[in-house]
Write a protein that holds these residues in place. Sequence first.
Motif, mmCIF file in Angstrom:
data_model
loop_
_atom_site.group_PDB
_atom_site.id
_atom_site.type_symbol
_atom_site.label_atom_id
_atom_site.label_comp_id
_atom_site.label_asym_id
_atom_site.label_seq_id
_atom_site.Cartn_x
_atom_site.Cartn_y
_atom_site.Cartn_z
ATOM 1 N N PHE A 146 -3.084 1.658 -3.332
ATOM 2 C CA PHE A 146 -3.188 3.528 -3.710
ATOM 3 C C PHE A 146 -3.851 4.524 -2.601
ATOM 4 O O PHE A 146 -4.923 3.918 -3.167
ATOM 5 C CB PHE A 146 -3.144 4.437 -5.766
ATOM 6 C CG PHE A 146 -1.581 3.435 -6.148
ATOM 7 C CD1 PHE A 146 -0.926 4.700 -6.037
ATOM 8 C CD2 PHE A 146 -2.488 3.069 -7.205
ATOM 9 C CE1 PHE A 146 0.622 3.791 -6.684
ATOM 10 C CE2 PHE A 146 -1.286 2.127 -7.807
ATOM 11 C CZ PHE A 146 -0.203 3.115 -7.539
ATOM 12 N N ARG A 147 -3.953 4.999 -1.783
ATOM 13 C CA ARG A 147 -4.887 5.240 -1.300
ATOM 14 C C ARG A 147 -5.783 6.652 -1.393
ATOM 15 O O ARG A 147 -4.304 7.666 -1.882
ATOM 16 C CB ARG A 147 -4.401 5.452 0.444
ATOM 17 C CG ARG A 147 -3.659 4.183 1.495
ATOM 18 C CD ARG A 147 -3.716 4.699 2.301
ATOM 19 N NE ARG A 147 -2.829 3.071 3.485
ATOM 20 C CZ ARG A 147 -2.177 3.340 3.184
ATOM 21 N NH1 ARG A 147 -0.786 4.453 3.452
ATOM 22 N NH2 ARG A 147 -1.451 1.988 4.408
ATOM 23 N N GLY A 148 -6.712 6.534 -1.533
ATOM 24 C CA GLY A 148 -7.531 7.995 -2.110
ATOM 25 C C GLY A 148 -7.673 8.727 -0.606
ATOM 26 O O GLY A 148 -7.338 8.255 0.141
ATOM 27 N N ALA B 236 0.998 -1.279 0.145
ATOM 28 C CA ALA B 236 -0.167 0.348 -0.123
ATOM 29 C C ALA B 236 0.738 1.305 -0.258
ATOM 30 O O ALA B 236 1.847 1.008 0.834
ATOM 31 C CB ALA B 236 -0.437 0.122 1.165
ATOM 32 N N VAL B 237 0.116 1.817 -0.750
ATOM 33 C CA VAL B 237 1.062 3.207 -0.975
ATOM 34 C C VAL B 237 0.292 4.337 -0.613
ATOM 35 O O VAL B 237 -1.385 4.477 -0.764
ATOM 36 C CB VAL B 237 1.960 3.426 -2.304
ATOM 37 C CG1 VAL B 237 3.243 2.686 -2.111
ATOM 38 C CG2 VAL B 237 0.977 4.026 -3.464
ATOM 39 N N ASN B 238 1.392 5.913 0.069
ATOM 40 C CA ASN B 238 -0.141 6.495 -0.203
ATOM 41 C C ASN B 238 -0.447 7.462 -1.631
ATOM 42 O O ASN B 238 0.512 7.709 -2.763
ATOM 43 C CB ASN B 238 0.544 7.358 0.953
ATOM 44 C CG ASN B 238 0.837 7.874 2.073
ATOM 45 O OD1 ASN B 238 0.304 6.622 2.384
ATOM 46 N ND2 ASN B 238 1.752 8.139 2.931
ATOM 47 N N LYS C 61 -12.920 6.553 -3.088
ATOM 48 C CA LYS C 61 -11.904 5.097 -2.823
ATOM 49 C C LYS C 61 -10.380 4.741 -2.968
ATOM 50 O O LYS C 61 -9.812 5.541 -4.222
ATOM 51 C CB LYS C 61 -12.690 4.126 -3.905
ATOM 52 C CG LYS C 61 -14.696 4.320 -3.307
ATOM 53 C CD LYS C 61 -15.379 3.328 -3.839
ATOM 54 C CE LYS C 61 -16.372 3.577 -3.708
ATOM 55 N NZ LYS C 61 -17.530 2.813 -4.916
ATOM 56 N N ASN C 62 -9.688 3.989 -2.125
ATOM 57 C CA ASN C 62 -8.347 3.985 -2.744
ATOM 58 C C ASN C 62 -8.598 2.425 -4.402
ATOM 59 O O ASN C 62 -9.914 2.457 -4.447
ATOM 60 C CB ASN C 62 -8.117 2.255 -1.425
ATOM 61 C CG ASN C 62 -7.905 2.830 -0.338
ATOM 62 O OD1 ASN C 62 -7.841 4.537 0.083
ATOM 63 N ND2 ASN C 62 -7.703 2.372 0.582
ATOM 64 N N ALA D 258 6.447 2.890 -6.494
ATOM 65 C CA ALA D 258 7.096 3.590 -5.831
ATOM 66 C C ALA D 258 7.119 4.644 -7.058
ATOM 67 O O ALA D 258 6.997 6.072 -6.306
ATOM 68 C CB ALA D 258 8.618 3.025 -5.697
ATOM 69 N N ASN D 259 6.937 4.354 -8.086
ATOM 70 C CA ASN D 259 6.917 5.771 -8.968
ATOM 71 C C ASN D 259 5.538 5.853 -9.948
ATOM 72 O O ASN D 259 5.640 6.795 -10.694
ATOM 73 C CB ASN D 259 7.796 4.890 -10.476
ATOM 74 C CG ASN D 259 9.233 4.767 -10.419
ATOM 75 O OD1 ASN D 259 9.917 5.544 -10.532
ATOM 76 N ND2 ASN D 259 9.795 3.704 -9.563
ATOM 77 N N GLY D 260 4.412 4.738 -9.173
ATOM 78 C CA GLY D 260 3.016 5.299 -9.779
ATOM 79 C C GLY D 260 2.697 6.030 -8.788
ATOM 80 O O GLY D 260 1.262 6.478 -9.216
#
Length: 610
Positions: free
Chosen positions: A34-36, A8-10, A41-42, A67-69
């Motif tokens: 990807f947290r919304g 999970a990423v911010n 929504k995520n 990391a890149n998206g």
Amino acid sequence: MTKRPSIAVNFKRRLDRGAKVEERFDESITEVVFRGGPGQKNRTVDFSKFASKRPELTSAFCLFFGANGAGLAENSQNKLAATFEQFTNFLEAYEDSFGVRVSKLSDLTTTITRGYGDWLDGDKHIGSSLKLGTNTKNVRYRAFIRFIKYCQRSEATKARISQTLGFRERWEEKPKSPSSTSSLSITDVAKLRKACKSSIADVRRRFERTSKIISSPLIRVPDLYKTTSVTPFHDHEVRLKASAIAFEINRLSGSFRTSMKGLARSLRQPYGEVGAIIEEMHFTAQSLIPFIVMIGLMTCFNEISLLTLKRSNLKRGHGILGDPRLFVIGAKARAGRQQRRSFPIDPDDPFCMDSIVTTVEQFSEGLRQHICGTYRDTLFIAARKTGEEPGSFFNEKNEIMGSLRMALEEYLRTHDIPGFRVNDLRTIGADVAAMMSAGDIKVQQILLNHVSIQTTQDHYQTYQAVRDRQENLGHLMNERERFITSGGRIDPRNAGASVGLYRAATPGIDCLDAMNSPVRGQRKGVLCSAYGKCLSCPRAVLFPTPTNAGRLLQMHVRFEEARATMNGARWKLEWDVEHRALLDFWLPLIPLEIIEEARAIELPPIPSIE
């Protein structure tokens, strides 16, 4: 089967890059979440279909993608995610061709990294049948290289992959013009606006007439289900009102022809057609084009911001000076922010922004009950001439429908206007702003709502705008040089000068070619600085206006002052010819009434001739 864990990423917008994703290597990672933001929504991107055969590669790509998206818009994330599937397709072909299994990072060799480039190039020896453009191949191969280099420096994976991998030489890219630099000449812009205004007036008249017919109690419609004869529908107004009732029931499609036989027969040749009758009642792609073009020219929104414009983002209020205004807010998802414009509300102007928007809102209201909820708040919605469900011009992925492009092409052909795309309206509007501001790129930046002036410079500068700006720069440099070389005698205000029109060195006189002076001592290519000599110059031109006449009267005073103080021989040699030309030739060209007006006006003083 247990669900594999995800990374999970911010979720960060493009302008807030730099978030560090926790790097941990686990072969069971198959998803990136990807947290919304607040109220969103995520978003989950699933790579599990690749994990059964290549778990280590899949997990490594998840780390790279996380990391890149995180700083990318959804569309860009999808493109980046697709690069992994393209690489695994190559690995399948490579294994089939050479029997070499590649499932781990340690299995990657220079032969494979270079072979992927050959596969993109369509090398049949590796089982490729691709026929990609040069730029597409470079985009895909660059993304692959970024993935490999990420793995080589990441603490989680660098021990698992070779640090000496080589890559194929990239393809020489073909020059690609920026997508938003198609513009129109100022003449074509005027022609386009005139055509749009005429079309908007026609649409308003048609819809107002249709509304009166539909609401008229004097027009009686026979029973649509029991009437099988075409005769009661011969009258066009009856047919139009009956069609409006039928549209609300079945949109003139589906069971329409079997359940309403009389009306259905009247909507065939030679009486008429379903598409033509729908066009009289509702907006279609073709009739919406002039409204889209006019709003696009005024807002300078990019294509998707314009077509996704919502009614809830059209707000009427008062400006800081208390005047009534329409505030238009467009969403620019790619940049992660909004585009805002405000326009005066003028009830006397039928083609101001508020009047055009009100027309679209008013006459598309009847369609909103037939459209799916996704597009109910969208400003631009259109009926389909086939009677299918009405819709907008974009889908859930914000991809633009081809129907709009074809409608625009047809409209431009009909009115003999050079072709352009909806997205080019942004550039055309910016180009008009450049013309009005004499090429001031700062004005364009503000209009286009760019954070950086560099963005405006790189992507929204048409050939015309660049040429005009260069011309203005050259003009100002020449003006400055003329002021210096004349010792400050040339009137620095140079009223009336513009691109392509250079005032002569003497106030009140214009010049046919001020950059190519025949006067002794002047340089070709530089504005002539021969103050006072224009009166005897063959390139001089006079426009008999009160201001120009006043300037010539001032020159007469300066000549008289010089003759009274100057050595007689010098006067005869230097200025007598010019003074005589002023008295005997130039002043007689000006009508007496203009001379009288000139004596009554007050002008700034001019320098002495020496």
